[in-house]
Each structure stands twice: as C-alpha cells, then as structure tokens.
Scaffold this active site. Sequence first.
Site, PDB file in Angstrom:
ATOM      1  N   ASP A   9     -32.193  -4.056  19.318  1.00 11.51           N
ATOM      2  CA  ASP A   9     -31.892  -2.613  19.285  1.00 11.51           C
ATOM      3  C   ASP A   9     -32.812  -1.717  20.135  1.00 11.51           C
ATOM      4  O   ASP A   9     -33.211  -0.630  19.672  1.00 11.51           O
ATOM      5  CB  ASP A   9     -31.929  -2.116  17.828  1.00 11.51           C
ATOM      6  CG  ASP A   9     -30.862  -2.757  16.946  1.00 11.51           C
ATOM      7  OD1 ASP A   9     -30.193  -3.695  17.404  1.00 11.51           O
ATOM      8  OD2 ASP A   9     -30.700  -2.329  15.790  1.00 11.51           O
ATOM      9  N   ASP A  50     -27.125  -1.787  17.761  1.00 14.67           N
ATOM     10  CA  ASP A  50     -26.490  -1.076  16.664  1.00 14.67           C
ATOM     11  C   ASP A  50     -25.290  -0.367  17.302  1.00 14.67           C
ATOM     12  O   ASP A  50     -25.429   0.262  18.359  1.00 14.67           O
ATOM     13  CB  ASP A  50     -27.494  -0.038  16.121  1.00 14.67           C
ATOM     14  CG  ASP A  50     -27.577  -0.021  14.621  1.00 14.67           C
ATOM     15  OD1 ASP A  50     -27.074  -0.950  13.963  1.00 14.67           O
ATOM     16  OD2 ASP A  50     -28.176   0.946  14.094  1.00 14.67           O
ATOM     17  N   HIS A  52     -22.244   1.869  15.949  1.00 13.96           N
ATOM     18  CA  HIS A  52     -21.550   2.450  14.808  1.00 13.96           C
ATOM     19  C   HIS A  52     -20.281   3.224  15.165  1.00 13.96           C
ATOM     20  O   HIS A  52     -20.277   4.024  16.107  1.00 13.96           O
ATOM     21  CB  HIS A  52     -22.497   3.399  14.065  1.00 13.96           C
ATOM     22  CG  HIS A  52     -23.658   2.697  13.421  1.00 13.96           C
ATOM     23  ND1 HIS A  52     -23.511   1.591  12.623  1.00 13.96           N
ATOM     24  CD2 HIS A  52     -24.999   2.963  13.452  1.00 13.96           C
ATOM     25  CE1 HIS A  52     -24.708   1.206  12.183  1.00 13.96           C
ATOM     26  NE2 HIS A  52     -25.627   2.006  12.684  1.00 13.96           N
ATOM     27  N   HIS A  58     -24.362   4.819   5.492  1.00  8.12           N
ATOM     28  CA  HIS A  58     -25.515   4.552   6.372  1.00  8.12           C
ATOM     29  C   HIS A  58     -25.929   5.854   7.075  1.00  8.12           C
ATOM     30  O   HIS A  58     -27.093   6.073   7.364  1.00  8.12           O
ATOM     31  CB  HIS A  58     -25.101   3.500   7.410  1.00  8.12           C
ATOM     32  CG  HIS A  58     -26.205   3.016   8.302  1.00  8.12           C
ATOM     33  ND1 HIS A  58     -27.362   2.446   7.819  1.00  8.12           N
ATOM     34  CD2 HIS A  58     -26.325   2.987   9.664  1.00  8.12           C
ATOM     35  CE1 HIS A  58     -28.144   2.107   8.845  1.00  8.12           C
ATOM     36  NE2 HIS A  58     -27.541   2.431   9.974  1.00  8.12           N
ATOM     37  N   HIS A  72     -26.554   7.965  14.521  1.00 10.65           N
ATOM     38  CA  HIS A  72     -27.227   7.316  15.661  1.00 10.65           C
ATOM     39  C   HIS A  72     -26.349   6.188  16.201  1.00 10.65           C
ATOM     40  O   HIS A  72     -25.491   5.672  15.498  1.00 10.65           O
ATOM     41  CB  HIS A  72     -28.592   6.757  15.228  1.00 10.65           C
ATOM     42  CG  HIS A  72     -28.482   5.726  14.142  1.00 10.65           C
ATOM     43  ND1 HIS A  72     -28.422   6.052  12.805  1.00 10.65           N
ATOM     44  CD2 HIS A  72     -28.359   4.384  14.187  1.00 10.65           C
ATOM     45  CE1 HIS A  72     -28.300   4.963  12.078  1.00 10.65           C
ATOM     46  NE2 HIS A  72     -28.249   3.926  12.886  1.00 10.65           N
ATOM     47  N   LYS A  97     -23.329  -4.825  16.252  1.00  4.16           N
ATOM     48  CA  LYS A  97     -23.242  -4.890  14.797  1.00  4.16           C
ATOM     49  C   LYS A  97     -23.095  -3.491  14.214  1.00  4.16           C
ATOM     50  O   LYS A  97     -23.480  -2.512  14.862  1.00  4.16           O
ATOM     51  CB  LYS A  97     -24.525  -5.537  14.234  1.00  4.16           C
ATOM     52  CG  LYS A  97     -25.780  -4.753  14.639  1.00  4.16           C
ATOM     53  CD  LYS A  97     -27.057  -5.452  14.219  1.00  4.16           C
ATOM     54  CE  LYS A  97     -28.285  -4.792  14.772  1.00  4.16           C
ATOM     55  NZ  LYS A  97     -28.594  -3.471  14.246  1.00  4.16           N
ATOM     56  N   CYS A 141     -34.577  -3.369  11.515  1.00  4.56           N
ATOM     57  CA  CYS A 141     -33.748  -4.378  12.187  1.00  4.56           C
ATOM     58  C   CYS A 141     -34.540  -5.589  12.674  1.00  4.56           C
ATOM     59  O   CYS A 141     -34.018  -6.699  12.672  1.00  4.56           O
ATOM     60  CB  CYS A 141     -32.930  -3.729  13.294  1.00  4.56           C
ATOM     61  SG  CYS A 141     -31.640  -2.670  12.583  1.00  4.56           S
TER      62      CYS A 141
HETATM   63  C1  VGL Z   1     -32.325   0.678  12.542  1.00  2.00           C
HETATM   64  C2  VGL Z   1     -32.524   2.394  11.097  1.00  2.00           C
HETATM   65  C3  VGL Z   1     -31.164   2.556  11.066  1.00  2.00           C
HETATM   66  C4  VGL Z   1     -33.007  -0.344  13.378  1.00  2.00           C
HETATM   67  C5  VGL Z   1     -30.966   0.807  12.530  1.00  2.00           C
HETATM   68  O1  VGL Z   1     -32.485  -0.717  14.461  1.00  2.00           O
HETATM   69  O2  VGL Z   1     -34.069  -0.806  12.949  1.00  2.00           O
HETATM   70  N1  VGL Z   1     -33.091   1.479  11.818  1.00  2.00           N
HETATM   71  N2  VGL Z   1     -30.396   1.758  11.773  1.00  2.00           N
END
Ligand code: VGL
Length: 187
Positions: A9, A50, A52, A58, A72, A97, A141
Amino acid sequence: MAKALIIVDVQNDFCPGGALGTERGHEVARGINELINGEHDYDVIVATQDWHIDPGAHFSNEPDFVDTWPVHCAADSEGARMHPEVDVSKIREFFRKGEYTAAYSGFEGHAVADESTLMADWLRQNGVAEVEVVGIATDHCVLATAQDALREGFEVSVIEMLCSPVDKTRGENALTQLEEAGAKIIR
Ligand code: VGL
C-alpha cells in the site's frame, strides 16, 4: 525456492498530503525505490493496493483512525495510485483488495492480471517460499499482511525502516507482535 518483496500500500493517500497520510510515507516510498533499483536478491517484486469502491463502515465521517477511516484509496483515483517515486516497472504483479469491505491484509488481494488469483496462490505458483514485507501502514496493512504470510507458511521478514506507521507506538507494538509470531524484523 524463490524470495519475494511485498510492497504494501505505498499509495498517495497513505503518504503526506494524502487522505490518510502517514508521516514517513514519502521516505518509505523513496527507500523502497532505492531498494528495488539497487542490488537485491528478490526473485520477484509484488505490490498490494487498497482499492475501495464501497467498503461500508471502513469509511466514516467521524473516523477513530483505528477501525474507521476517512475516505481513502477510492478505486482508480489519484489517491489510490502508487507514490510517484516508486518505479512501478520493477513490480511484476499488483494485488488489489478492499473493494466492498475493509481489507488490511495483502493476502485478501487478487491479481490485477487475473482476478481469480489470490496473492498466496500467485506466490506459490512462482515458487516463493520467503517474503520480505515493506510499506504502509506498519500497524495495519503491514501487520496483517505479515501475519497472513506467516499463517500461509512463508518465511517472513519485515524491514522496519521501510515501513511507516499511522501511530508510532502501535507500529512498534506491531513489530514486536510479528517477531513473537516468528517473523524476522530487520531493524
Ligand atoms: C490502511 C488504514 C486504513 C493501511 C488501510 O494500508 O495500512 N490503514 N486502510
């Protein structure tokens, strides 16, 4: 057996200026770029993203920054793109994901080239037995990805300097937890 680098990520939204910017995100992006462009012993380099669309609870207008977050990494947005300092030509496959749910672990990700292939299957198909994990966020993550890698039976290392936490103390605790679970932490 092969060794993989898993870049977790390293997306614009998790770097300074992004929707959920972690303090060291850009340094981590730069450091990872040096790693993948220098001499290394990885047989393959992969990355998670990530991604979404509608991940339900979330996202929150009143996020607690532990279980709920500001919007995000919307699929296909600038925020979901890899940090521009990472040379993506070195990355063999991306695993996305979290389309419709929270997904902290890269092992929940499916290959962009073939959506039916999950990351663990792809790694095994490529002969990988050992993984090194770097990226964002150490306490979310990276933690979940490294935990799943251990569960899946891979030999796991995490490079501390190439990981950026949301919360410093939680980040340190995550690394301790991983070490106790059998990961090697490269400090
Ligand atoms: C993440 C917070 C929310 C990460 C992803 O990539 O660690 N942190 N979504």
